[in-house]
Design a protein around this motif. Structure first.
Motif, PDB file in Angstrom:
ATOM      1  N   GLN A  91       0.988  -1.192   0.111  1.00 57.52           N
ATOM      2  CA  GLN A  91       0.119  -0.126   0.106  1.00 57.52           C
ATOM      3  C   GLN A  91       0.953   1.046  -0.324  1.00 57.52           C
ATOM      4  O   GLN A  91       0.594   2.153  -0.700  1.00 57.52           O
ATOM      5  N   HIS A  92       1.911   1.262   0.700  1.00 62.38           N
ATOM      6  CA  HIS A  92       2.780   2.247   0.810  1.00 62.38           C
ATOM      7  C   HIS A  92       3.437   2.729  -0.559  1.00 62.38           C
ATOM      8  O   HIS A  92       3.778   3.699  -0.933  1.00 62.38           O
ATOM      9  N   ALA A  93       3.870   1.516  -1.206  1.00 70.62           N
ATOM     10  CA  ALA A  93       4.516   1.699  -2.705  1.00 70.62           C
ATOM     11  C   ALA A  93       3.342   2.227  -3.545  1.00 70.62           C
ATOM     12  O   ALA A  93       3.741   3.074  -4.523  1.00 70.62           O
ATOM     13  N   ALA A  94       2.161   1.748  -3.534  1.00 72.64           N
ATOM     14  CA  ALA A  94       1.201   2.150  -4.060  1.00 72.64           C
ATOM     15  C   ALA A  94       1.034   3.672  -3.973  1.00 72.64           C
ATOM     16  O   ALA A  94       0.688   4.584  -5.015  1.00 72.64           O
ATOM     17  N   LEU A  95       0.845   4.007  -2.795  1.00 76.63           N
ATOM     18  CA  LEU A  95       0.577   5.376  -2.441  1.00 76.63           C
ATOM     19  C   LEU A  95       1.852   6.498  -2.881  1.00 76.63           C
ATOM     20  O   LEU A  95       1.826   7.488  -3.536  1.00 76.63           O
ATOM     21  N   GLU A  96       3.033   5.825  -2.864  1.00 75.59           N
ATOM     22  CA  GLU A  96       4.232   6.571  -3.199  1.00 75.59           C
ATOM     23  C   GLU A  96       4.282   6.601  -4.755  1.00 75.59           C
ATOM     24  O   GLU A  96       4.570   7.969  -5.153  1.00 75.59           O
ATOM     25  N   ARG A  98       1.709   6.805  -6.685  1.00 74.31           N
ATOM     26  CA  ARG A  98       0.689   7.572  -6.983  1.00 74.31           C
ATOM     27  C   ARG A  98       1.100   8.878  -6.605  1.00 74.31           C
ATOM     28  O   ARG A  98       0.677   9.940  -7.366  1.00 74.31           O
ATOM     29  N   TRP A  99       1.659   9.321  -5.612  1.00 70.38           N
ATOM     30  CA  TRP A  99       2.049  10.592  -5.277  1.00 70.38           C
ATOM     31  C   TRP A  99       3.246  11.130  -6.177  1.00 70.38           C
ATOM     32  O   TRP A  99       3.400  12.307  -6.490  1.00 70.38           O
ATOM     33  N   VAL A 100       4.019  10.122  -6.560  1.00 71.89           N
ATOM     34  CA  VAL A 100       4.939  10.357  -7.589  1.00 71.89           C
ATOM     35  C   VAL A 100       4.391  10.995  -8.880  1.00 71.89           C
ATOM     36  O   VAL A 100       4.913  11.965  -9.374  1.00 71.89           O
ATOM     37  N   LYS A 101       3.548  10.122  -9.247  1.00 69.30           N
ATOM     38  CA  LYS A 101       2.953  10.463 -10.818  1.00 69.30           C
ATOM     39  C   LYS A 101       1.964  11.645 -10.398  1.00 69.30           C
ATOM     40  O   LYS A 101       2.144  12.490 -11.472  1.00 69.30           O
ATOM     41  N   GLU A 102       1.397  11.902  -9.575  1.00 71.93           N
ATOM     42  CA  GLU A 102       0.661  13.084  -9.221  1.00 71.93           C
ATOM     43  C   GLU A 102       1.651  14.531  -9.277  1.00 71.93           C
ATOM     44  O   GLU A 102       1.398  15.397  -9.703  1.00 71.93           O
ATOM     45  N   GLY A 103       2.941  14.260  -8.613  1.00 74.49           N
ATOM     46  CA  GLY A 103       3.977  15.162  -8.717  1.00 74.49           C
ATOM     47  C   GLY A 103       4.200  15.475  -9.938  1.00 74.49           C
ATOM     48  O   GLY A 103       4.607  16.645 -10.326  1.00 74.49           O
ATOM     49  N   GLN A 104       4.652  14.323 -10.777  1.00 71.41           N
ATOM     50  CA  GLN A 104       4.982  14.487 -12.092  1.00 71.41           C
ATOM     51  C   GLN A 104       4.061  15.344 -12.864  1.00 71.41           C
ATOM     52  O   GLN A 104       4.288  16.143 -13.699  1.00 71.41           O
ATOM     53  N   ASP A 105       2.695  14.770 -12.635  1.00 73.21           N
ATOM     54  CA  ASP A 105       1.625  15.527 -13.492  1.00 73.21           C
ATOM     55  C   ASP A 105       1.598  17.043 -13.190  1.00 73.21           C
ATOM     56  O   ASP A 105       1.375  17.923 -14.061  1.00 73.21           O
ATOM     57  N   LYS A 106       1.688  17.318 -11.967  1.00 67.58           N
ATOM     58  CA  LYS A 106       1.671  18.631 -11.518  1.00 67.58           C
ATOM     59  C   LYS A 106       2.754  19.440 -12.196  1.00 67.58           C
ATOM     60  O   LYS A 106       2.790  20.698 -12.428  1.00 67.58           O
ATOM     61  N   ASP A 107       3.906  18.878 -12.189  1.00 68.30           N
ATOM     62  CA  ASP A 107       5.281  19.716 -12.641  1.00 68.30           C
ATOM     63  C   ASP A 107       4.991  19.850 -14.046  1.00 68.30           C
ATOM     64  O   ASP A 107       5.335  20.916 -14.509  1.00 68.30           O
ATOM     65  N   THR A 108       4.274  18.859 -14.740  1.00 62.17           N
ATOM     66  CA  THR A 108       4.082  18.987 -16.313  1.00 62.17           C
ATOM     67  C   THR A 108       3.306  20.195 -16.404  1.00 62.17           C
ATOM     68  O   THR A 108       3.483  20.949 -17.272  1.00 62.17           O
ATOM     69  N   GLU A 109       1.985  20.120 -15.892  1.00 63.75           N
ATOM     70  CA  GLU A 109       1.145  20.959 -15.746  1.00 63.75           C
ATOM     71  C   GLU A 109       1.620  22.489 -15.615  1.00 63.75           C
ATOM     72  O   GLU A 109       1.435  23.568 -16.262  1.00 63.75           O
ATOM     73  N   LEU A 110       2.591  22.423 -14.397  1.00 62.46           N
ATOM     74  CA  LEU A 110       3.296  23.809 -14.394  1.00 62.46           C
ATOM     75  C   LEU A 110       4.207  24.239 -15.158  1.00 62.46           C
ATOM     76  O   LEU A 110       4.084  25.318 -15.645  1.00 62.46           O
TER      77      LEU A 110
END
Length: 202
Positions: A91-96, A98-110
């Motif tokens: 679960q921690h790996a999945a959350l991590e 997901r967090w990394v992907k969301e961070g990458q998506d936010k970086d791309t959007e920014l």
């Protein structure tokens, strides 16, 4: 919730039942057991002591659980713990992830937003520079036109002045011409011999 037990049964049974019920929340005392079981103080004291002794014996029996059973229980607990750890890690790996992907998506959007901002800023600066150039050219044309108007006005004024001067000169010339003509006529009359009606000179 009331801690009183059913009034049926012997005093011992009622004290034991009250002690079990009270022990689920706190340590039973003589007064709490006496009130809950509805017995005398002596019965509460005697039977509560007996309950505690039996509880202690039961606890010693639990402590004396056979070693194989304890080992099996330990293996079961270890297996459950290992499964829980693995599940938590998953679960921690999945959350991590997901967090990394969301961070990458936010970086791309920014990054896209920054690129759009830079593009819009450059377009605005280019348009502003073009407008400033056009404004400067319009101001120059207006100044040139104003200068030509002033020059035309000055030329017109000079033309009017020259016309007035020429008119004055013409009038003076005409006056001189008239004067000369009169002088010429007078001279002609003076030098031309006069004759009478018979044609004889006088």
């Amino acid at each position: 919730m009331s801690e009183h037990v059913s009034p049926t049964g012997s005093a011992r049974d009622r004290v034991f039942a009250a002690a079990e019920k009270i022990s689920a929340e706190r340590n039973p005392t003589v007064s709490s057991v006496r009130e809950a079981a509805g017995v005398s103080n002596a019965d509460a004291t005697r039977y509560l002591k007996a309950w505690r002794e039996e509880s202690a014996v039961a606890g010693s029996r639990i402590v004396a659980t056979p070693q194989p059973l304890l080992e099996q229980a330990a293996r079961l607990a270890g297996s459950v713990w290992a499964d829980a750890v693995a599940l938590a890690a998953e679960q921690h790996a999945a959350l991590e992830a997901r967090w990394v992907k969301e961070g990458q998506d936010k970086d791309t959007e920014l990054a896209e937003l920054v690129a759009d901002l830079d593009r819009i800023t450059n377009e605005k600066n280019t348009e502003a520079a073009a407008l400033n150039t056009e404004l400067a050219a319009a101001v120059t044309r207006a100044e040139d036109a104003e200068g030509r108007v002033h020059q035309a006005e000055a030329a017109a004024e000079r033309s009017r002045s020259d016309a007035g001067t020429l008119a004055n000169d013409l009038a003076a010339a005409r006056a001189r011409a008239d004067t000369l003509q009169q002088s010429h006529d007078a001279l002609i009359q003076r030098i031309t011999p006069q004759t009478d009606e018979t044609g004889n000179k006088k």
